[in-house]
Design a protein around this motif. Structure first.
Motif, PDB file in Angstrom:
ATOM      1  N   ASP A   1     -14.941 -12.802 -77.311  1.00 54.56           N
ATOM      2  CA  ASP A   1     -14.453 -12.086 -76.129  1.00 54.56           C
ATOM      3  C   ASP A   1     -13.600 -13.006 -75.254  1.00 54.56           C
ATOM      4  O   ASP A   1     -12.561 -12.613 -74.726  1.00 54.56           O
ATOM      5  N   TRP A   2     -14.065 -14.244 -75.077  1.00 50.98           N
ATOM      6  CA  TRP A   2     -13.316 -15.207 -74.267  1.00 50.98           C
ATOM      7  C   TRP A   2     -11.959 -15.495 -74.902  1.00 50.98           C
ATOM      8  O   TRP A   2     -10.935 -15.537 -74.200  1.00 50.98           O
ATOM      9  N   LEU A   3     -11.942 -15.684 -76.220  1.00 54.51           N
ATOM     10  CA  LEU A   3     -10.684 -15.974 -76.907  1.00 54.51           C
ATOM     11  C   LEU A   3      -9.724 -14.806 -76.781  1.00 54.51           C
ATOM     12  O   LEU A   3      -8.523 -14.998 -76.531  1.00 54.51           O
ATOM     13  N   ARG A   4     -10.224 -13.610 -76.917  1.00 51.03           N
ATOM     14  CA  ARG A   4      -9.376 -12.415 -76.782  1.00 51.03           C
ATOM     15  C   ARG A   4      -8.724 -12.372 -75.400  1.00 51.03           C
ATOM     16  O   ARG A   4      -7.513 -12.166 -75.271  1.00 51.03           O
ATOM     17  N   ARG A   5      -9.515 -12.568 -74.366  1.00 53.08           N
ATOM     18  CA  ARG A   5      -8.968 -12.537 -73.006  1.00 53.08           C
ATOM     19  C   ARG A   5      -7.936 -13.646 -72.800  1.00 53.08           C
ATOM     20  O   ARG A   5      -6.902 -13.430 -72.150  1.00 53.08           O
TER      21      ARG A   5
ATOM     22  N   GLY B   1       5.412 -12.632 -70.848  1.00 52.03           N
ATOM     23  CA  GLY B   1       6.149 -11.405 -71.079  1.00 52.03           C
ATOM     24  C   GLY B   1       6.208 -10.960 -72.518  1.00 52.03           C
ATOM     25  O   GLY B   1       7.087 -10.197 -72.908  1.00 52.03           O
ATOM     26  N   VAL B   2       5.257 -11.442 -73.341  1.00 51.46           N
ATOM     27  CA  VAL B   2       5.201 -11.037 -74.750  1.00 51.46           C
ATOM     28  C   VAL B   2       4.209  -9.893 -74.895  1.00 51.46           C
ATOM     29  O   VAL B   2       3.085  -9.956 -74.383  1.00 51.46           O
ATOM     30  N   VAL B   3       4.634  -8.863 -75.561  1.00 56.86           N
ATOM     31  CA  VAL B   3       3.766  -7.715 -75.794  1.00 56.86           C
ATOM     32  C   VAL B   3       2.729  -8.062 -76.862  1.00 56.86           C
ATOM     33  O   VAL B   3       3.081  -8.458 -77.971  1.00 56.86           O
ATOM     34  N   LEU B   4       1.453  -7.928 -76.515  1.00 58.17           N
ATOM     35  CA  LEU B   4       0.373  -8.232 -77.449  1.00 58.17           C
ATOM     36  C   LEU B   4      -0.786  -7.284 -77.200  1.00 58.17           C
ATOM     37  O   LEU B   4      -1.146  -7.002 -76.054  1.00 58.17           O
ATOM     38  N   SER B   5      -1.356  -6.777 -78.276  1.00 57.61           N
ATOM     39  CA  SER B   5      -2.624  -6.055 -78.202  1.00 57.61           C
ATOM     40  C   SER B   5      -3.543  -6.656 -79.248  1.00 57.61           C
ATOM     41  O   SER B   5      -3.087  -7.242 -80.233  1.00 57.61           O
ATOM     42  N   ILE B   6      -4.825  -6.521 -79.029  1.00 53.62           N
ATOM     43  CA  ILE B   6      -5.795  -7.109 -79.951  1.00 53.62           C
ATOM     44  C   ILE B   6      -6.844  -6.071 -80.295  1.00 53.62           C
ATOM     45  O   ILE B   6      -7.594  -5.608 -79.429  1.00 53.62           O
ATOM     46  N   GLY B   7      -6.881  -5.700 -81.564  1.00 56.29           N
ATOM     47  CA  GLY B   7      -7.950  -4.855 -82.057  1.00 56.29           C
ATOM     48  C   GLY B   7      -9.131  -5.744 -82.384  1.00 56.29           C
ATOM     49  O   GLY B   7      -8.986  -6.706 -83.141  1.00 56.29           O
ATOM     50  N   ALA B   8     -10.273  -5.477 -81.772  1.00 54.09           N
ATOM     51  CA  ALA B   8     -11.342  -6.458 -81.937  1.00 54.09           C
ATOM     52  C   ALA B   8     -12.700  -5.915 -81.569  1.00 54.09           C
ATOM     53  O   ALA B   8     -12.841  -4.925 -80.844  1.00 54.09           O
ATOM     54  N   PHE B   9     -13.692  -6.598 -82.074  1.00 55.21           N
ATOM     55  CA  PHE B   9     -15.048  -6.519 -81.548  1.00 55.21           C
ATOM     56  C   PHE B   9     -15.656  -7.901 -81.738  1.00 55.21           C
ATOM     57  O   PHE B   9     -15.665  -8.438 -82.847  1.00 55.21           O
ATOM     58  N   GLY B  10     -16.121  -8.489 -80.647  1.00 53.46           N
ATOM     59  CA  GLY B  10     -16.830  -9.751 -80.739  1.00 53.46           C
ATOM     60  C   GLY B  10     -16.080 -10.811 -81.508  1.00 53.46           C
ATOM     61  O   GLY B  10     -14.971 -11.214 -81.143  1.00 53.46           O
TER      62      GLY B  10
ATOM     63  N   ALA C   1      -8.581 -24.883 -78.191  1.00 51.62           N
ATOM     64  CA  ALA C   1      -7.473 -25.478 -78.943  1.00 51.62           C
ATOM     65  C   ALA C   1      -6.601 -24.400 -79.565  1.00 51.62           C
ATOM     66  O   ALA C   1      -5.361 -24.523 -79.610  1.00 51.62           O
ATOM     67  N   PHE C   2      -7.211 -23.327 -80.047  1.00 48.55           N
ATOM     68  CA  PHE C   2      -6.438 -22.222 -80.626  1.00 48.55           C
ATOM     69  C   PHE C   2      -5.544 -21.599 -79.556  1.00 48.55           C
ATOM     70  O   PHE C   2      -4.365 -21.311 -79.800  1.00 48.55           O
TER      71      PHE C   2
ATOM     72  N   GLY D   1      -7.013  -3.261 -76.639  1.00 51.54           N
ATOM     73  CA  GLY D   1      -7.673  -2.168 -77.342  1.00 51.54           C
ATOM     74  C   GLY D   1      -8.995  -2.566 -77.903  1.00 51.54           C
ATOM     75  O   GLY D   1      -9.515  -1.897 -78.789  1.00 51.54           O
ATOM     76  N   SER D   2      -9.551  -3.680 -77.441  1.00 52.43           N
ATOM     77  CA  SER D   2     -10.779  -4.199 -78.034  1.00 52.43           C
ATOM     78  C   SER D   2     -11.989  -3.851 -77.204  1.00 52.43           C
ATOM     79  O   SER D   2     -11.891  -3.297 -76.113  1.00 52.43           O
TER      80      SER D   2
END
Length: 450
Positions: free
Chosen positions: A339-343, A353-362, A420-421, A446-447
């Motif tokens: 969750d932290w990495l997604r945020r 200004g880059v469009v990004l969405s992340i489909g995710a769970f945990g 680092a990632f 979207g996660s």
């Protein structure tokens, strides 16, 4: 928004430059592929691990890192496409396997280790009252579909476009030549109850089962929307079909799988990947009255065999993994880290200004360079060129990732690994933001967290 025709040649030039740096940095991997092609089609045995110009060849792995034949160390965000969830060479699992080696590898008879692992699985998954082991998630899904047909006496299975249930049930491309039972399959759009009912109206009386991933893994990290799995449960009951949850990937989220979180009970659940402790593993289980049709002591039993179904090493490694490694606390920590990495990634993209969405769970994330996370695979808009740009650049920065944009965390990963990632991803955005979609649209997540 998409890149203009003016920007496209510039993107291709950037990718060529990346390919050149990648090739010059990995001469031994390139040679390894060339040598392997002499005896292996394409130089490999698994299409998911191939990418152009050539894949890095792994020499060793430990903890959260893999080392390639050219001596590069990568933080591993692929983790064997979720099979490596416990981390590389986890000490509890390694000790269990080493202890097992002294007592024989292939017994050719029942043993206490299979009963112990079965007991653990049945105690964790509320919908699994009986379980049978096999050798892969592919086998587990084919067995569950076949058993549903045998029990109901119906021929058809309803699946979802873009779903993936193994090598012979690959619905990312329903026309894949190796897919089995093509004439007995019907398809609907994921997350679309109306489309499911359309199929049921046409063929409901012949539908033996509905098979679904609670979150599409290979299809783009697309989580079932609230209410969709509940609707499938109701539809299956209405038409007399059995409901199969493919939790080969999603079992990692909670001790009882994702189905316990969404509070929908399946008739059959299929398992695989990490639950074998990193060894070859598959399982399918469910209601006792259904699974007991496989009881060979009963008249008219349905036969199910497999030389390595109760492989001693897998049974012992799987038990060690579930009881000593994949604790409820460890799973929660991995989901929280994801969750932290997604945020962090969404914030980095938004700031640039880059469009990004992340489909995710945990602990599983799928990156899409588009404003809204896809609700089904048909809505994925990220281009192959954008995927390649991300993939090669992150490899060169020391992060082992998949070209499809899926990020799999392991239990061996640390907060520092994820930080680092994020820093590497920021570097990618700073260098290539002109070649990624961007406008004033706010990045939409979207996660769903843990």
């Amino acid at each position: 928004m998409n890149l203009s025709t003016v920007e496209q040649p510039a993107l291709e030039s950037e990718i060529e430059e990346l390919e050149g740096r990648y090739s010059s940095s990995n001469p031994r991997s390139r040679m390894q592929l060339s040598m392997a092609r002499r005896v292996l089609p394409g130089g490999n045995t698994r299409v998911a691990l191939y990418y152009d110009p050539f894949p890095v060849s792994i020499e060793s792995a430990e903890g959260s890192r893999v080392i390639d034949v050219d001596g590069h160390s990568y933080i591993d965000f692929t983790n064997d496409l979720t099979a490596g969830f416990y981390g590389h060479s986890n000490p509890f699992i390694v000790a269990a396997i080493r202890g097992a080696l002294d007592n024989g590898i292939s017994f050719g008879g029942p043993h206490r280790h299979e009963e112990a692992l079965a007991e653990t699985i049945c105690s964790r998954f509320s919908s699994i009252e009986r379980v049978r082991f096999c050798n892969s998630g592919t086998e587990a899904n084919l067995m569950a579909m076949g058993l549903a047909r045998a029990i109901t006496g119906r021929p058809l299975v309803l699946a979802f476009l873009g779903g993936y249930h193994g090598s012979f049930a690959n619905y990312l491309d329903v026309k894949t030549p190796l897919n089995v039972d093509k004439s007995w399959l019907r398809f609907a759009q994921f997350n679309d109850e109306e489309d499911v009912r359309r199929v049921i109206e046409e063929d409901g009386a012949q539908i033996a089962a509905i098979i679904v991933e609670p979150m599409m893994g290979s299809g783009g990290g697309i989580l079932a929307r609230p209410g969709f799995l509940t609707a499938l449960r109701a539809i299956a009951d209405e038409c007399g079909a059995l409901l199969i949850f493919d939790e080969v990937q999603t079992a990692r989220f909670f001790p009882g799988g994702l189905q316990d979180q969404v509070r929908v009970r399946a008739d059959f659940t299929t398992l695989g990947k990490s639950l074998g402790g990193g060894l070859t593993f598959g399982a399918f289980g469910g209601r006792a009255d259904l699974m007991d049709r496989l009881d060979p002591s009963r008249p008219g039993a349905i036969g199910h065999g497999g030389t390595f179904n109760n492989n001693v090493l897998t049974m012992i490694a799987g038990q060690a993994g579930l009881t000593k490694v994949a604790t409820a606390e460890a799973l929660h920590a991995a989901n929280t880290r994801g969750d932290w990495l997604r945020r962090s990634l969404l914030s980095a993209a938004g700031e640039r200004g880059v469009v990004l969405s992340i489909g995710a769970f945990g602990s599983i994330l799928s990156l899409h360079f588009q404003p809204i996370a896809p609700r089904n695979p048909a809505e994925i808009a990220t281009t192959p060129a954008q995927r390649k740009l991300f993939h090669l650049d992150m490899l060169l920065r020391g992060f082992y990732v998949q070209r499809r944009g899926t990020i799999n965390l392991s239990l061996a990963m640390t907060d520092e690994d994820c930080s680092a990632f994020t820093e590497a991803f920021v570097g990618l955005l700073d260098r290539y933001s002109a070649f990624l979609p961007g406008d004033n649209t706010r990045c939409k997540d979207g996660s769903h967290g843990s």
